[in-house]
Write a protein that holds these residues in place. Structure first.
Motif, mmCIF file in Angstrom:
data_model
loop_
_atom_site.group_PDB
_atom_site.id
_atom_site.type_symbol
_atom_site.label_atom_id
_atom_site.label_comp_id
_atom_site.label_asym_id
_atom_site.label_seq_id
_atom_site.Cartn_x
_atom_site.Cartn_y
_atom_site.Cartn_z
ATOM 1 N N SER A 176 125.131 20.876 53.378
ATOM 2 C CA SER A 176 126.178 21.495 54.194
ATOM 3 C C SER A 176 127.145 22.350 53.370
ATOM 4 N N ASP A 177 127.057 22.290 52.034
ATOM 5 C CA ASP A 177 127.980 23.052 51.184
ATOM 6 C C ASP A 177 127.603 24.533 51.215
ATOM 7 N N PRO A 178 128.501 25.403 51.756
ATOM 8 C CA PRO A 178 128.138 26.819 51.886
ATOM 9 C C PRO A 178 127.959 27.528 50.543
ATOM 10 N N GLU A 179 128.528 26.959 49.471
ATOM 11 C CA GLU A 179 128.402 27.594 48.154
ATOM 12 C C GLU A 179 127.075 27.262 47.471
ATOM 13 N N LEU A 180 126.340 26.341 48.077
ATOM 14 C CA LEU A 180 125.101 25.898 47.447
ATOM 15 C C LEU A 180 123.887 26.384 48.227
ATOM 16 N N LYS A 181 122.816 26.682 47.512
ATOM 17 C CA LYS A 181 121.590 27.057 48.205
ATOM 18 C C LYS A 181 120.477 26.124 47.723
ATOM 19 N N VAL A 182 120.290 25.076 48.506
ATOM 20 C CA VAL A 182 119.211 24.137 48.183
ATOM 21 C C VAL A 182 118.134 24.282 49.254
ATOM 22 N N ASP A 183 116.939 24.685 48.839
ATOM 23 C CA ASP A 183 115.866 24.933 49.815
ATOM 24 C C ASP A 183 114.996 23.708 50.079
ATOM 25 N N SER A 184 115.058 22.745 49.160
ATOM 26 C CA SER A 184 114.194 21.566 49.337
ATOM 27 C C SER A 184 114.666 20.453 48.404
ATOM 28 N N PHE A 185 114.183 19.243 48.667
ATOM 29 C CA PHE A 185 114.566 18.109 47.809
ATOM 30 C C PHE A 185 113.336 17.380 47.272
ATOM 31 N N LEU A 186 113.384 17.123 45.966
ATOM 32 C CA LEU A 186 112.446 16.195 45.352
ATOM 33 C C LEU A 186 113.172 14.850 45.393
ATOM 34 N N CYS A 187 112.741 13.970 46.280
ATOM 35 C CA CYS A 187 113.503 12.747 46.545
ATOM 36 C C CYS A 187 113.218 11.679 45.491
ATOM 37 N N PRO A 188 114.217 10.845 45.214
ATOM 38 C CA PRO A 188 114.084 9.861 44.141
ATOM 39 C C PRO A 188 112.984 8.837 44.399
ATOM 40 N N ALA A 189 112.459 8.305 43.300
ATOM 41 C CA ALA A 189 111.329 7.378 43.396
ATOM 42 C C ALA A 189 111.796 5.983 43.813
ATOM 43 N N HIS A 190 112.672 5.400 43.021
ATOM 44 C CA HIS A 190 112.956 3.980 43.246
ATOM 45 C C HIS A 190 114.064 3.733 44.267
ATOM 46 N N VAL A 191 114.928 4.723 44.465
ATOM 47 C CA VAL A 191 115.837 4.636 45.614
ATOM 48 C C VAL A 191 114.977 4.573 46.876
ATOM 49 N N SER A 192 113.940 5.405 46.907
ATOM 50 C CA SER A 192 113.063 5.442 48.080
ATOM 51 C C SER A 192 112.287 4.133 48.243
ATOM 52 N N ALA A 193 111.977 3.476 47.116
ATOM 53 C CA ALA A 193 111.285 2.178 47.208
ATOM 54 C C ALA A 193 112.144 1.197 48.001
ATOM 55 N N ILE A 194 113.458 1.327 47.885
ATOM 56 C CA ILE A 194 114.361 0.431 48.619
ATOM 57 C C ILE A 194 114.534 0.906 50.073
ATOM 58 N N ILE A 195 114.844 2.197 50.261
ATOM 59 C CA ILE A 195 115.234 2.645 51.615
ATOM 60 C C ILE A 195 114.051 3.107 52.467
ATOM 61 N N GLY A 196 112.923 3.420 51.840
ATOM 62 C CA GLY A 196 111.751 3.878 52.601
ATOM 63 C C GLY A 196 111.879 5.337 53.025
ATOM 64 N N GLU A 197 111.040 5.750 53.957
ATOM 65 C CA GLU A 197 110.977 7.165 54.348
ATOM 66 C C GLU A 197 111.961 7.530 55.460
ATOM 67 N N ARG A 198 112.385 6.556 56.253
ATOM 68 C CA ARG A 198 113.114 6.855 57.488
ATOM 69 C C ARG A 198 114.409 7.664 57.300
ATOM 70 N N PRO A 199 115.276 7.291 56.327
ATOM 71 C CA PRO A 199 116.519 8.069 56.178
ATOM 72 C C PRO A 199 116.247 9.552 55.918
ATOM 73 N N TYR A 200 115.183 9.856 55.204
ATOM 74 C CA TYR A 200 114.855 11.266 54.949
ATOM 75 C C TYR A 200 114.315 11.936 56.215
ATOM 76 N N GLN A 201 113.605 11.148 57.017
ATOM 77 C CA GLN A 201 113.051 11.724 58.257
ATOM 78 C C GLN A 201 114.171 12.204 59.173
ATOM 79 N N LEU A 202 115.229 11.391 59.259
ATOM 80 C CA LEU A 202 116.375 11.793 60.090
ATOM 81 C C LEU A 202 116.991 13.085 59.545
ATOM 82 N N PHE A 203 117.066 13.172 58.218
ATOM 83 C CA PHE A 203 117.650 14.342 57.553
ATOM 84 C C PHE A 203 116.788 15.600 57.790
#
Lengths: 79, 366
Positions: B186-213
């Motif tokens: 949401s930061d207008p000064e930033l241009k992020v086109d995609s995310f390489l999501c973390p490995a072990h954070v994802s092991a805890i939270i799974g795929e769902r939070p990213y799906q909502l995003f």
């Protein structure tokens, strides 16, 4: 800092701790965050806790695919 | 040969995937010709620098390091509070990275050299042992980290409760990754086109939070691990999505990350913690991006136990860690980099932590 090294469970204690090993090194870890740990299974460890099991079938499938890619690459280099 | 490690370093496969990445980069649509990928994990930042992944990529693909180092995003005021506690005779147990982080005036390392009782722990379990062995001392564990570290700490509280340990508390500065993705996007000064999501954070939270995003922002997200092939394979996955005009969550670390994540870990986190609007060093307040202990667990909450409050710190104004953390500048663009700020004399947290972008640049990028 995350460690990507999968470690093998070599001992499970009554208090939900266990010993895991990678190469010649072994460590005592807590197994309280994983369900039904079994000796010889591989786990990912973070800050002294096993945080997830490694799915060996999935890991091996991916390794085979990477090996195939390497072979394709070496065939192309030869040509 | 390390099982499940060396196979993910296969150079022949790396060459082939790099070729695929180059081919995909040429096919990017005109509007996305110059494409950015942000990695939001300090271990990715370190691995990308260590293996020279940037140098393998075509010029139109840029990798931006995000705020994935927990030490780096912890406010200087947190260090000041820990310093104050240690000077008041409280035993501090902490991960090693925190020791040399500059607070407003001093660091925990300097306090330790002056005689404060500060212990470096590889695991929070060591803090529990410390408390058990020293029942007459108050032990405070500096509980900073993302989801990967939060889960073990909640398991630790469970053990402390069951053992009826009364002299251990944790000073929390827990941060969550998905709200950070939201803020960065949401930061207008930033241009992020995609995310390489973390490995072990994802092991805890799974795929769902990213799906909502992804559903909301239509930005490709790929979950990847830290070995060089994993990272290249992750980047390839992102570009495949863009070329085929899709945006979805692609889990390329299925050998560890389950769709639902680690539900045992999630249970512990839900039991003890509630979300709040947390302050990120260099970034500011991000809504619901932190977790703090529920009131019913006040006895384990350092701030409540000692009736103290973490106040905003005064970091060095010339330090540009905030802009580095948001991916606005590269570490080398900070005027202090390599000069007054280096690993031997760090000014900002990004130079201290082994996961910090500035430390990674200093060590691996010439």
């Amino acid at each position: 800092m995350c460690l990507a090294v999968p470690m093998k469970i070599i001992q499970i204690n009554d208090d939900n701790t266990g010993i895991v090993a990678a190469d010649d090194a072994s460590y005592k870890v807590s197994l309280s965050l994983i369900k039904d740990p079994v000796v010889e299974e591989f786990v990912i460890v973070h800050a002294g806790y096993a945080i997830e099991k490694l799915d060996e079938e999935e890991a091996n499938t991916r390794i085979d695919l990477f090996r195939e890619l390497a072979e394709v690459n070496s065939e192309m280099v030869k040509q | 040969m390390m099982k499940y490690i060396d196979d993910y370093k296969n150079p022949g496969a790396a060459r082939k995937i790099t070729e695929n990445i180059n081919t995909l980069a040429e096919k990017l649509p005109a509007a996305k010709r110059n494409f950015s990928i942000m990695e939001v994990c300090g271990s990715h930042t370190m691995a990308i620098a260590r293996y020279g992944i940037r140098e393998l990529l075509p010029e139109n693909i840029s990798l931006i390091s995000g705020p994935g180092c927990p030490v780096c995003v912890t406010d200087a005021g947190y260090i000041d509070t820990a310093v104050e506690l240690s000077r008041n005779g409280i035993t501090i147990a902490t991960f090693g990275d925190m020791i040399n982080v500059p607070g407003s005036d001093t660091s925990l390392g300097k306090c330790r050299s002056e005689g404060a009782d500060i212990h470096i722990c590889y695991s929070p379990l060591s803090a529990l042992e410390l408390a058990e062995k020293n029942p007459d001392r108050e032990v405070v564990f500096l509980a900073i980290g993302f989801e990967t570290t939060i889960a073990p700490l909640m398991a630790l509280l469970e053990t402390a409760k069951s053992k009826n340990i009364k002299n251990l508390s944790i000073m929390t500065a827990f941060k969550l990754v998905p709200p950070a993705l939201e803020a960065l996007t949401s930061d207008p000064e930033l241009k992020v086109d995609s995310f390489l999501c973390p490995a072990h954070v994802s092991a805890i939270i799974g795929e769902r939070p990213y799906q909502l995003f992804v559903k909301k922002h239509k930005i490709p997200c790929v979950i990847a691990s830290f070995e060089p092939l994993d990272i290249l394979y992750g980047i390839e996955g992102i570009l495949e999505q863009v070329v085929s005009n899709k945006a979805f969550v692609d889990n390329r670390y299925k050998r560890v990350v389950k769709q639902e994540g680690n539900t045992t870990a999630q249970h512990f986190m839900d039991k003890y913690l509630v979300p709040y609007d947390a302050s990120w060093r260099g970034i500011g307040i991000i809504p619901r991006s932190g977790l703090k202990l529920k009131n019913e667990f006040d006895e384990y909450n350092t701030e409540k136990r000692f009736n103290i409050e973490v106040k905003p710190g005064k970091p060095n104004p010339a330090c540009r860690c905030g802009d580095v953390l948001k991916g606005k500048i590269k570490p080398s663009e900070c005027p202090l980099f390599r000069r007054t700020c280096n690993p031997f004399h760090p000014v900002g947290p990004c130079m201290v932590s082994s996961e910090g972008s500035c430390a990674a640049f200093f060590k691996y990028v010439k």
